[in-house]
Design a protein around this motif. Structure first.
Motif, PDB file in Angstrom:
ATOM      1  N   SER A   1      44.448  16.657  81.418  1.00 29.60           N
ATOM      2  CA  SER A   1      43.990  18.012  81.066  1.00 29.60           C
ATOM      3  C   SER A   1      42.496  18.011  80.751  1.00 29.60           C
ATOM      4  O   SER A   1      41.793  18.978  81.055  1.00 29.60           O
ATOM      5  N   ILE A   2      42.007  16.933  80.149  1.00 28.80           N
ATOM      6  CA  ILE A   2      40.568  16.810  79.887  1.00 28.80           C
ATOM      7  C   ILE A   2      39.815  16.707  81.217  1.00 28.80           C
ATOM      8  O   ILE A   2      38.771  17.335  81.410  1.00 28.80           O
ATOM      9  N   ARG A   3      40.359  15.938  82.146  1.00 30.56           N
ATOM     10  CA  ARG A   3      39.736  15.802  83.471  1.00 30.56           C
ATOM     11  C   ARG A   3      39.660  17.150  84.173  1.00 30.56           C
ATOM     12  O   ARG A   3      38.646  17.471  84.813  1.00 30.56           O
TER      13      ARG A   3
ATOM     14  N   ILE B   1      48.794  21.110  75.488  1.00 30.16           N
ATOM     15  CA  ILE B   1      47.984  21.006  76.694  1.00 30.16           C
ATOM     16  C   ILE B   1      47.813  22.414  77.239  1.00 30.16           C
ATOM     17  O   ILE B   1      48.792  23.126  77.473  1.00 30.16           O
ATOM     18  N   TYR B   2      46.585  22.837  77.404  1.00 29.85           N
ATOM     19  CA  TYR B   2      46.341  24.209  77.831  1.00 29.85           C
ATOM     20  C   TYR B   2      45.358  24.245  78.985  1.00 29.85           C
ATOM     21  O   TYR B   2      44.547  23.337  79.171  1.00 29.85           O
ATOM     22  N   SER B   3      45.454  25.294  79.775  1.00 29.18           N
ATOM     23  CA  SER B   3      44.561  25.461  80.914  1.00 29.18           C
ATOM     24  C   SER B   3      43.282  26.167  80.466  1.00 29.18           C
ATOM     25  O   SER B   3      43.280  26.949  79.518  1.00 29.18           O
ATOM     26  N   THR B   4      42.213  25.879  81.162  1.00 29.84           N
ATOM     27  CA  THR B   4      40.961  26.579  80.900  1.00 29.84           C
ATOM     28  C   THR B   4      40.768  27.646  81.975  1.00 29.84           C
ATOM     29  O   THR B   4      41.157  27.456  83.127  1.00 29.84           O
ATOM     30  N   PHE B   5      40.193  28.758  81.588  1.00 30.52           N
ATOM     31  CA  PHE B   5      39.980  29.854  82.530  1.00 30.52           C
ATOM     32  C   PHE B   5      38.876  30.743  81.987  1.00 30.52           C
ATOM     33  O   PHE B   5      38.398  30.565  80.861  1.00 30.52           O
ATOM     34  N   SER B   6      38.462  31.699  82.784  1.00 31.40           N
ATOM     35  CA  SER B   6      37.424  32.639  82.380  1.00 31.40           C
ATOM     36  C   SER B   6      37.930  34.061  82.571  1.00 31.40           C
ATOM     37  O   SER B   6      38.733  34.331  83.474  1.00 31.40           O
ATOM     38  N   ILE B   7      37.445  34.974  81.739  1.00 29.94           N
ATOM     39  CA  ILE B   7      37.752  36.394  81.882  1.00 29.94           C
ATOM     40  C   ILE B   7      36.441  37.174  81.841  1.00 29.94           C
ATOM     41  O   ILE B   7      35.472  36.733  81.227  1.00 29.94           O
TER      42      ILE B   7
END
Length: 412
Positions: A402-404, A75-81
């Protein structure tokens, strides 16, 4: 480990292999898996360019996966760079050139980029060799970054990525980019179809259908694993069900605004008209040209059936909407499909759709709490929903959450 001649052969067939996949998320999974196999890498990630930033969209890590119970997923977090030269992936995207690091923890301080050690510190993982390859479209624009981590030798020891690896992976990324462009176009077409439905029904947002697609894929994989279904069938169905689930309510485009946008409760006559969206949606995919068409038709027609037989539209000919021979009840209406009469894809999307509808904010209601939503699902076990699927849902509820989180509504 793949030998050089095997890598050349793999490159020759890579395009055909990737073109078998049409769903964007599943394609990214396959691209990353093939890339890691290509250079025997332990882990990797894919970043997709989006409005001047890189969205962290997918990751794999064999070492961390092996620490989990059998069948469980990371399970991983989504983020932007930012697309700039301060990070490894950002540098590859900003410059359009590969970046090959021997040790991510020992980067020359004079370099503009650095490595964020937070993930390693929290997970107990040790990132060493890193190869970040920009993925470009036909216009030579960077559309993302393929980042692979910790090359391994035949004994499993971490080694550096060679210059040959870098060259081969640049060719790999070029081929993968072609498939990625095609999958992005397919996703855009689906979302445009959904946008049409959203114009008619505000509940049908892109975020909602992406969540329903993600939940449905997770439930199907775990259901199929319990039945030892062949890998080939699972792969084919995974690709179809995710896209089909996104279009579960597309038939609403044919329902009158007087009914679809009515603020109050439907009259019995209005509800009967509203129920026709399932048949109308199935009819859109009547001329089957692919497994996706078949899956989309099945999902559209069956996602409002109930395990106890009290759903709709029941045993009907979707081309006419009339009851099938022998399935008309005393009132002339079709008998609802019951239990395993309902195709598994319909049973899965029924559960996924209700879950997301309950826990999402809408113009006419606040989002329900998880406690409230889970209570409804448990109460519906064996009546509204396939009891086995409810059990599967709760066995992977952390993945579902995590999908939500990944596909949040814009206003949230």
């Amino acid at each position: 480990m793949m030998r050089e001649n095997e890598k050349i052969q793999a490159l020759a067939t890579l395009g055909a292999d990737l073109n078998e996949v049409h769903d964007l998320d599943i394609l990214m999974e396959r691209i990353l898996a093939r890339a890691r196999k290509f250079v025997n890498a332990d882990a990797g990630s894919i970043y997709i360019a989006n409005n001047g930033a890189l969205d962290f969209t997918y990751t794999q890590n064999d070492t961390l996966r092996k620490r989990l119970p059998k069948g469980e997923k990371l399970i991983y977090s989504t983020f932007s760079i930012p697309i700039d030269q301060k990070s490894v992936a950002g540098y590859a995207a900003a410059t359009g050139r590969p970046l090959n690091l021997e040790d991510a923890h020992a980067i020359d301080p004079s370099k503009p980029y650095g490595f964020n050690k937070k993930f390693d510190e929290t997970s107990g993982y040790r990132t060493r060799s890193v190869l970040a390859i920009p993925m470009k479209n036909m216009k030579d624009e960077v559309m993302g970054v393929l980042q692979i981590i910790n090359a391994q030798d035949e004994s499993g020891e971490v080694i550096s990525f060679s210059q040959e690896d870098e060259q081969m992976m640049s060719h790999f990324a070029g081929i993968a980019s072609v498939a990625l462009v095609r999958a992005q176009m397919t996703r855009a077409i689906l979302l445009r179809m959904i946008k049409m439905a959203e114009m008619r029904d505000p509940k049908e947002t892109g975020a909602h259908v992406n969540r329903v697609g993600g939940y449905s894929l997770e439930l199907y994989e775990r259901w199929a694993a319990r039945r030892n279904i062949s890998t080939g069938e699972i792969e084919s169905t995974r690709d179809s069900i995710r896209m089909a689930a996104m279009l579960h309510d597309v038939g609403k485009v044919a329902i009158s605004d007087l009914i679809l946008k009515k603020p109050g409760r439907f009259t019995p006559e209005e509800f009967e008209i509203m129920k026709q969206h399932s048949v109308l949606g199935a009819r859109l995919f009547a001329e089957s040209q692919s497994d996706f068409d078949d899956a989309a038709r099945i999902v559209a027609l069956n996602h409002h059936e109930r395990w106890d037989g009290k759903g709709y539209p029941g045993h009907v000919d979707y081309l006419t909407g009339e009851p099938l021979e022998g399935y008309a009840g005393p009132n002339g209406m079709a008998r609802g499909k019951k239990g395993e009469e309902i195709p598994i894809l319909g049973r899965i999307v029924a559960l996924a759709d209700v879950f997301d509808a309950l826990c999402s904010k809408r113009v006419y209601k606040e989002a329900w709490t998880d406690e409230e939503t889970f209570k409804v699902l448990k109460e519906g076990r064996g009546s509204q929903f396939d009891p086995e699927l409810v059990d599967i849902f709760f066995s992977c509820v952390d993945v579902i959450k995590s999908i939500r989180e990944r596909y949040r509504d814009d206003e949230e």
